[in-house]
Design an enzyme around this catalytic site. Structure first.
Site, PDB file in Angstrom:
ATOM      1  N   TYR A  49      17.345  31.992 -34.235  1.00 43.18           N
ATOM      2  CA  TYR A  49      16.867  30.844 -33.450  1.00 43.18           C
ATOM      3  C   TYR A  49      15.830  30.012 -34.197  1.00 43.18           C
ATOM      4  CZ  TYR A  49      19.346  32.153 -29.154  1.00 43.18           C
ATOM      5  OH  TYR A  49      20.306  32.401 -28.201  1.00 43.18           O
ATOM      6  N   ASN A 112      20.052  33.402 -19.649  1.00 41.90           N
ATOM      7  CA  ASN A 112      21.209  32.645 -19.163  1.00 41.90           C
ATOM      8  C   ASN A 112      22.553  33.202 -19.628  1.00 41.90           C
ATOM      9  OD1 ASN A 112      20.970  31.903 -21.803  1.00 41.90           O
ATOM     10  ND2 ASN A 112      20.660  29.720 -21.439  1.00 41.90           N
ATOM     11  N   GLU A 126      26.203  29.986 -37.863  1.00 39.21           N
ATOM     12  CA  GLU A 126      26.062  31.125 -36.946  1.00 39.21           C
ATOM     13  C   GLU A 126      27.128  32.196 -37.202  1.00 39.21           C
ATOM     14  OE1 GLU A 126      23.941  28.829 -33.160  1.00 39.21           O
ATOM     15  OE2 GLU A 126      25.997  29.575 -32.949  1.00 39.21           O
TER      16      GLU A 126
HETATM   17  N1  UDP Z   1      15.661  28.419 -23.649  1.00 39.99           N
HETATM   18  C1  UDP Z   1      14.490  28.783 -22.994  1.00 39.99           C
HETATM   19  N2  UDP Z   1      13.741  27.798 -22.403  1.00 39.99           N
HETATM   20  C2  UDP Z   1      14.099  26.491 -22.442  1.00 39.99           C
HETATM   21  C3  UDP Z   1      15.269  26.125 -23.128  1.00 39.99           C
HETATM   22  C4  UDP Z   1      16.024  27.110 -23.722  1.00 39.99           C
HETATM   23  O1  UDP Z   1      14.156  29.964 -22.941  1.00 39.99           O
HETATM   24  O2  UDP Z   1      13.383  25.646 -21.881  1.00 39.99           O
HETATM   25  C5  UDP Z   1      16.476  29.465 -24.294  1.00 39.99           C
HETATM   26  C6  UDP Z   1      17.812  29.724 -23.583  1.00 39.99           C
HETATM   27  O3  UDP Z   1      18.097  31.118 -23.645  1.00 39.99           O
HETATM   28  C7  UDP Z   1      18.761  28.896 -24.410  1.00 39.99           C
HETATM   29  C8  UDP Z   1      18.189  29.084 -25.818  1.00 39.99           C
HETATM   30  O4  UDP Z   1      16.783  29.070 -25.624  1.00 39.99           O
HETATM   31  O5  UDP Z   1      20.094  29.356 -24.275  1.00 39.99           O
HETATM   32  C9  UDP Z   1      18.550  28.019 -26.831  1.00 39.99           C
HETATM   33  O6  UDP Z   1      18.203  26.756 -26.299  1.00 39.99           O
HETATM   34  P1  UDP Z   1      19.180  25.514 -26.421  1.00 39.99           P
HETATM   35  O7  UDP Z   1      18.413  24.297 -26.058  1.00 39.99           O
HETATM   36  O8  UDP Z   1      19.849  25.552 -27.767  1.00 39.99           O
HETATM   37  O9  UDP Z   1      20.258  25.773 -25.247  1.00 39.99           O
HETATM   38  P2  UDP Z   1      21.807  26.190 -25.314  1.00 39.99           P
HETATM   39  O10 UDP Z   1      22.422  25.545 -26.523  1.00 39.99           O
HETATM   40  O11 UDP Z   1      21.830  27.717 -25.389  1.00 39.99           O
HETATM   41  O12 UDP Z   1      22.380  25.691 -24.023  1.00 39.99           O
END
Ligand code: UDP
Ligand code: MG
Length: 132
Positions: A49, A112, A126
């Site tokens: 991440y 999530n 990835e």
């Molecule tokens: N996440 C979090 N808080 C936030 C936004 C994201 O904890 O406000 C976490 C969540 O598990 C998410 C991951 O960080 O799936 C990666 O964030 P991203 O914005 O890339 O979302 P995604 O692509 O997974 O929808």
């Protein structure tokens, strides 16, 4: 044909919905090219991440992602990246459409249930990260 990386996150593994999520993956027409279960270290979660390193949720997210076993899958399908993100739903389960995996199994914006790559470049990086 396109490839994407999917992860069943620790919350979904603990909830015992691995089977339901994999069934959905197959029902959506994805071919599973590779799959493994592992437990990331905190350091590995931080590497995965890294793009979010300056976000306020980085520490908490990487604690969560290294808190238990995950299942990592290499998926192939036409339009795989976009389609998998549609099946997952919005990042926040409360905002995700009914029937999406995050709406069905997600607990919070952090916990999530599933991950998916967001672009062809990200997918390539990835996939390399987990399947060298
Ligand atoms: N996440 C979090 N808080 C936030 C936004 C994201 O904890 O406000 C976490 C969540 O598990 C998410 C991951 O960080 O799936 C990666 O964030 P991203 O914005 O890339 O979302 P995604 O692509 O997974 O929808
Ligand atoms: Mg993302």
């Amino acid at each position: 044909m396109e490839r994407t990386l999917a992860i069943i996150k620790p919350d979904a593994v603990k909830k015992r919905v691995i089977g339901k999520i994999i069934q959905r993956i197959e029902d959506e027409g994805f071919e599973i090219l590779a799959m493994k279960m592992l437990h990331l270290t905190k350091e590995e979660a931080k590497q995965f991440y890294y793009v979010h390193k300056d976000k306020p949720f980085y520490e908490s997210l990487t604690d969560f992602m290294s808190s238990g076993r995950i299942v990592v899958l290499l998926l192939e399908r036409e339009n795989a990246i976009k389609h998998w993100r549609e099946v997952m739903g919005a990042t926040d389960p409360a905002q995700a459409k009914p029937g999406t995996l995050r709406r069905l199994y997600g607990f919070s914006v952090e916990r999530n249930a599933v991950h998916g790559s967001d672009s062809p470049q990200t997918a390539e990086w990835e996939i390399q990260f987990f399947f060298k």
